[in-house]
Enzyme design. Sequence first.
Site, PDB file in Angstrom:
ATOM      1  N   SER A 254       0.842  -1.186   0.000  1.00 23.57           N
ATOM      2  CA  SER A 254       0.000   0.000   0.000  1.00 23.57           C
ATOM      3  C   SER A 254       0.876   1.234   0.000  1.00 23.57           C
ATOM      4  O   SER A 254       2.080   1.168   0.180  1.00 23.57           O
ATOM      5  CB  SER A 254      -0.887   0.019   1.233  1.00 23.57           C
ATOM      6  OG  SER A 254      -0.099   0.257   2.383  1.00 23.57           O
ATOM      7  N   LYS A 255       0.218   2.371  -0.201  1.00 24.38           N
ATOM      8  CA  LYS A 255       0.979   3.606  -0.239  1.00 24.38           C
ATOM      9  C   LYS A 255       1.734   3.810   1.067  1.00 24.38           C
ATOM     10  O   LYS A 255       2.831   4.345   1.092  1.00 24.38           O
ATOM     11  CB  LYS A 255       0.035   4.783  -0.468  1.00 24.38           C
ATOM     12  CG  LYS A 255      -0.406   4.909  -1.910  1.00 24.38           C
ATOM     13  CD  LYS A 255      -1.839   5.418  -2.014  1.00 24.38           C
ATOM     14  CE  LYS A 255      -2.474   4.972  -3.320  1.00 24.38           C
ATOM     15  NZ  LYS A 255      -3.902   4.731  -3.226  1.00 24.38           N
ATOM     16  N   ARG A 256       1.094   3.378   2.144  1.00 27.35           N
ATOM     17  CA  ARG A 256       1.722   3.571   3.450  1.00 27.35           C
ATOM     18  C   ARG A 256       3.043   2.818   3.572  1.00 27.35           C
ATOM     19  O   ARG A 256       3.960   3.268   4.230  1.00 27.35           O
ATOM     20  CB  ARG A 256       0.782   3.112   4.576  1.00 27.35           C
ATOM     21  CG  ARG A 256      -0.347   4.077   4.847  1.00 27.35           C
ATOM     22  CD  ARG A 256      -1.698   3.402   4.667  1.00 27.35           C
ATOM     23  NE  ARG A 256      -2.276   3.726   3.362  1.00 27.35           N
ATOM     24  CZ  ARG A 256      -3.281   3.080   2.800  1.00 27.35           C
ATOM     25  NH1 ARG A 256      -3.818   2.066   3.401  1.00 27.35           N
ATOM     26  NH2 ARG A 256      -3.725   3.431   1.624  1.00 27.35           N
ATOM     27  N   GLY A 258       5.152   2.498   1.515  1.00 28.75           N
ATOM     28  CA  GLY A 258       6.179   3.195   0.748  1.00 28.75           C
ATOM     29  C   GLY A 258       6.768   2.399  -0.399  1.00 28.75           C
ATOM     30  O   GLY A 258       6.583   1.196  -0.490  1.00 28.75           O
TER      31      GLY A 258
END
Length: 490
Positions: A254-256, A258
């Site tokens: 996910s974007k979290r 990175g």
Amino acid sequence: MTDRPVRTRYAPSPTGNPHVGNIRSALFSWAFARARDGQFLLRIEDTDRNRYVEGAVEAILESLRWLGIDWDEGPDVGGPKGPYFQSQRLPLYREAAERLIEAGRAYRCFCTPERLDALRASQAAAKQPPGYDRRCRGILPEEAAARAKDEPFVVRFAMVLEGSTVLEDVIRGQVVFENALQDDFVVLKSDGYPTYHLAVVVDDTAMEVSHCIRGDEWISSAPKHIQLYEALGWQQPTWAHLPLILGPDHKKLSKRSGDTALLDYRDRGYLPEAMVNFLAFLGWSLDDHTTILGVEDLKRHFDLSRVVPNPAVFDIERLNFLNGHYIRAMDGERWVQLVAEWADRGLPASVPRPLDERVIRAAAPLLRERVTVLGEVAGLVEFLFTYDAPAYDTALLVERIGDAAVAVRVLDEALVRLDAIPEGEWSTPAVEAALRGLEEPLGMKLRKFIPVLYVAVMGRPTGIPLFDSIGILGRERTLARLRAARARLG
RNA sequence: GGCGCAUUCGUCUAGUGGCCUAGGACACCGCCCUCUCAAGGCGGAGAUCAGGGGUUCGAAUCCCCUAUGCGCUACCA
């Protein structure tokens, strides 16, 4: 269900740079459509105005284009089933919601967000499964219609309360969901926008999508969609829930976590063909031995029947290997252009531009086997574009050979031999001959003393081949660097 | 907590009852090649097929249980 012409779609929401997981789904949908001589469409699911990110649509198009994924219909090219932005299809969703209400399969809900929050909180406290308590499901239709005139409301789907809903998934087989456990989910939000659940069903139907290929995170919502199809009397697409791509931490990418935006890989120097090849094998395989696969073959041979059900960990080492492979395999002229581009991009501003093309052309072949990611190019050629060697620690001169006095001798001898080459005869073969001639006077093998020269010339003990480098560097700069190194050792 | 999915070398995978004393690839190790570093060639190590029960003459492949991991559980997708 499968007798329809194949039409698949990629339907991202414009909430940022698409990450590799999403793009892998797009790749599979696209490849499947192409392999079946079907069509692939692009649809922007911009139904959440709060999460909309400026420029995200362009990033989506760019991500796909970079990989060579083309679409037959979409927001930019249009098509017979448009528009391809959900925000422009609102009447369709309202109409569907109306039909559902009239059929008694949906109802207006006037519960406030506060009440819903409180409800969830109490359910959590009581360790009860969260979910809407269906308070508004019992409101008489006439009363609801009347209240709707001046009260905000959402439209909820009235789930079937008994029995079960069965998902037939081409990747996972049959998955059974108990209806009693399902929630009366929202189909139309108070702002009049649909939720994903309604929009996807309405649009996939309107756009005649034959196969719904999406990430496994959606499988839990599948019963919602299936019941929607049934309530609306529409034909379901063939379902295919792709295994998730996991990060190194084995959590969903996910974007979290990175490092996941596809375009970041492009910007770091990965090749699109390497990325396609890499992504293609995350959850799919051609046979028992193929690991290198071009996009054309993917288009020809991809099939959902060979998609595995289990999640795959994103392994950057493998991507690196593939990138190196494609660098070595590409056309020579394209490689020169890439070297020029990445050298220009990565070299410090102090290096005058434009860069000397002859140097680029001479160095490119030497870089080919040594670069795995394009971002490494500048660091390997920088010494060719400066007068002095890049800064280095003097200790490096002695490190490999082990003895400063010996290093001094190496430099002195090299200086004598190279100095003896006239300017007009300076060439790689001449340099090589001179340096090989050092073995005898120095009484040691070339491989033993050459690291000293590497450091003196390029500031580090490893790099592109020395003889070629010195050839490119020229007489004056080479001798200056050797003298400078010699001076450092006293 | 509930529901769902998943489980073959560190990683991606092949494998759908006997061809498996489990194949390929990346990474790793060694050798060769070699001007460094790579690349390349050759070879090696690495998985009692999550564990336990069954079914069967025979199971990685079928069934059941357990464990673990992950996903979902919003007026987000």
